[in-house]
Design an enzyme around this catalytic site. Sequence first.
Site, PDB file in Angstrom:
ATOM      1  N   SER A 114     -18.353  64.363  43.052  1.00 12.38           N
ATOM      2  CA  SER A 114     -17.340  65.395  43.264  1.00 12.38           C
ATOM      3  C   SER A 114     -17.819  66.818  43.036  1.00 12.38           C
ATOM      4  O   SER A 114     -17.069  67.762  43.312  1.00 12.38           O
ATOM      5  CB  SER A 114     -16.118  65.112  42.393  1.00 12.38           C
ATOM      6  OG  SER A 114     -15.396  64.017  42.904  1.00 12.38           O
ATOM      7  N   PHE A 172     -10.970  51.245  45.348  1.00 11.23           N
ATOM      8  CA  PHE A 172     -11.791  50.806  44.223  1.00 11.23           C
ATOM      9  C   PHE A 172     -10.960  50.236  43.074  1.00 11.23           C
ATOM     10  O   PHE A 172     -11.324  50.353  41.905  1.00 11.23           O
ATOM     11  CB  PHE A 172     -12.675  51.957  43.746  1.00 11.23           C
ATOM     12  CG  PHE A 172     -13.520  52.529  44.852  1.00 11.23           C
ATOM     13  CD1 PHE A 172     -14.365  51.719  45.586  1.00 11.23           C
ATOM     14  CD2 PHE A 172     -13.424  53.868  45.191  1.00 11.23           C
ATOM     15  CE1 PHE A 172     -15.130  52.221  46.625  1.00 11.23           C
ATOM     16  CE2 PHE A 172     -14.184  54.397  46.234  1.00 11.23           C
ATOM     17  CZ  PHE A 172     -15.036  53.571  46.955  1.00 11.23           C
ATOM     18  N   THR A 175     -13.819  47.268  41.039  1.00 11.72           N
ATOM     19  CA  THR A 175     -14.955  48.186  41.033  1.00 11.72           C
ATOM     20  C   THR A 175     -16.101  47.751  41.938  1.00 11.72           C
ATOM     21  O   THR A 175     -16.491  48.476  42.856  1.00 11.72           O
ATOM     22  CB  THR A 175     -15.477  48.359  39.594  1.00 11.72           C
ATOM     23  OG1 THR A 175     -14.411  48.859  38.786  1.00 11.72           O
ATOM     24  CG2 THR A 175     -16.643  49.326  39.554  1.00 11.72           C
ATOM     25  N   GLY A 352     -19.013  65.157  38.449  1.00 15.88           N
ATOM     26  CA  GLY A 352     -19.196  64.298  39.612  1.00 15.88           C
ATOM     27  C   GLY A 352     -19.331  62.848  39.203  1.00 15.88           C
ATOM     28  O   GLY A 352     -20.141  62.523  38.329  1.00 15.88           O
ATOM     29  N   ASN A 379     -18.713  53.958  35.934  1.00 19.94           N
ATOM     30  CA  ASN A 379     -17.758  52.952  35.465  1.00 19.94           C
ATOM     31  C   ASN A 379     -18.041  52.561  34.014  1.00 19.94           C
ATOM     32  O   ASN A 379     -17.932  51.407  33.631  1.00 19.94           O
ATOM     33  CB  ASN A 379     -17.760  51.708  36.367  1.00 19.94           C
ATOM     34  CG  ASN A 379     -16.553  50.809  36.119  1.00 19.94           C
ATOM     35  OD1 ASN A 379     -15.457  51.310  35.913  1.00 19.94           O
ATOM     36  ND2 ASN A 379     -16.757  49.505  36.127  1.00 19.94           N
TER      37      ASN A 379
END
Length: 407
Positions: A114, A172, A175, A352, A379
């Site tokens: 991001s 998602f 995952t 990000g 994650n």
Amino acid sequence: MGPQTMCRGAVLGSVVLGLLAGPAHAVDRARPDTGPNSGRNALTPTPSAAPDLAELSGLLRTALSHGAPGAMARIDDHRTSWDDHATVHKAVEGVADQVSGEVMDTADRFRIGSVTKTFSAVVLLQLAAEGRLDLDTSVDHYLPGLLPDDRITVRHLLSHRSGLYDYTDDLFARTVSGFEAVRTKVFTYRELVAKSLEHPLTHAPGAAYDYSNTNFVVAGLLIEKLTGHPVRTEYENRIIKPLKLADTFYVHPDTKIPGRHARGYLTPDDAKAALVDATDQTVSWAQSAGALISSTRDLNTFFSALLGGALLPTRQLDEMERWVPAGTGQGYGLGLRRRDLSCGVSVYGHTGTVQGYYTYAFTSKDGLRSLTAVANTSNNDAVYRTMLGTLESAFCGKRAKAPGTAG
């Protein structure tokens, strides 16, 4: 790593270096912060304390203890804004490749997730400066019929206040299986927007901050509609080439990271399962919301130049820094995040998250000190929280211990 990757010895451990380098830097600009929740932003523009490099390395080691294969950080400390030399501090821990055992290196490229959003926002704000876009005009004026509510403006998109549902919550929900389902898939922007519009708006346009990747997918559509060019072309012509960002690429829909890079490892929801190598993927599920590739040097150069005034006129940079509350000690502007640190310094940049990588890329208010810190896993909340601490080490330096505290 691929055959293009340079060999880097197999000895693990911490490396902290100080040296001179010369990334692009811009003219210093002293500007008051504007807009809501700007109070703490009137604080010290440049950190007065030297970075705490021992603590920084310790945090990277902690990230490894929580499951990251590797972690790295680079700090660029400029003396003055007109001096294109910086003192550079580097810290690395662990491996960039679990199979080969190659060590992490701050020269490695990685997926920035991001942080891409800030690049997209810069392009749109440049278009606004050119008179080709009005931030407070309805998105549907530029993209007729795209969105279900013509009250959604460009400003709402860039500040995550549109109310558009984040389609990635559906993609998602699981995952690993969710990732594998889209790993090599190629989406159009409109397909991603359609996934969002399967859900109602989460709130009325402008009513609240609610982070959604959908906003910056629509931003990509706007860039391409207004310029007639792919987002890749606009990133390259407006940001990458002017700043000489040699490690920054938008390769979508290709799946490979060019040149030397750190491999990224996705942590399964099952704590007993092995990490999943997520390096190769189209990132088509994100595109203008998260598909760029870069390096610690390039991201420090980018944010230093942005806050220093090299990429946007004063008016547009002020617009970018009109903050709305975005969590404790945080504000969100237009594709730009502000974090308020314990030492009274506010820093500016973006985080990000993309499968296999966590990135923190932030700079001081004047762009004189910049940090990019990366762990090659995702994650994993413990790793994510640990890497957040690198901001304190880089911008607050050593803190005095309370009386009676052991050394």
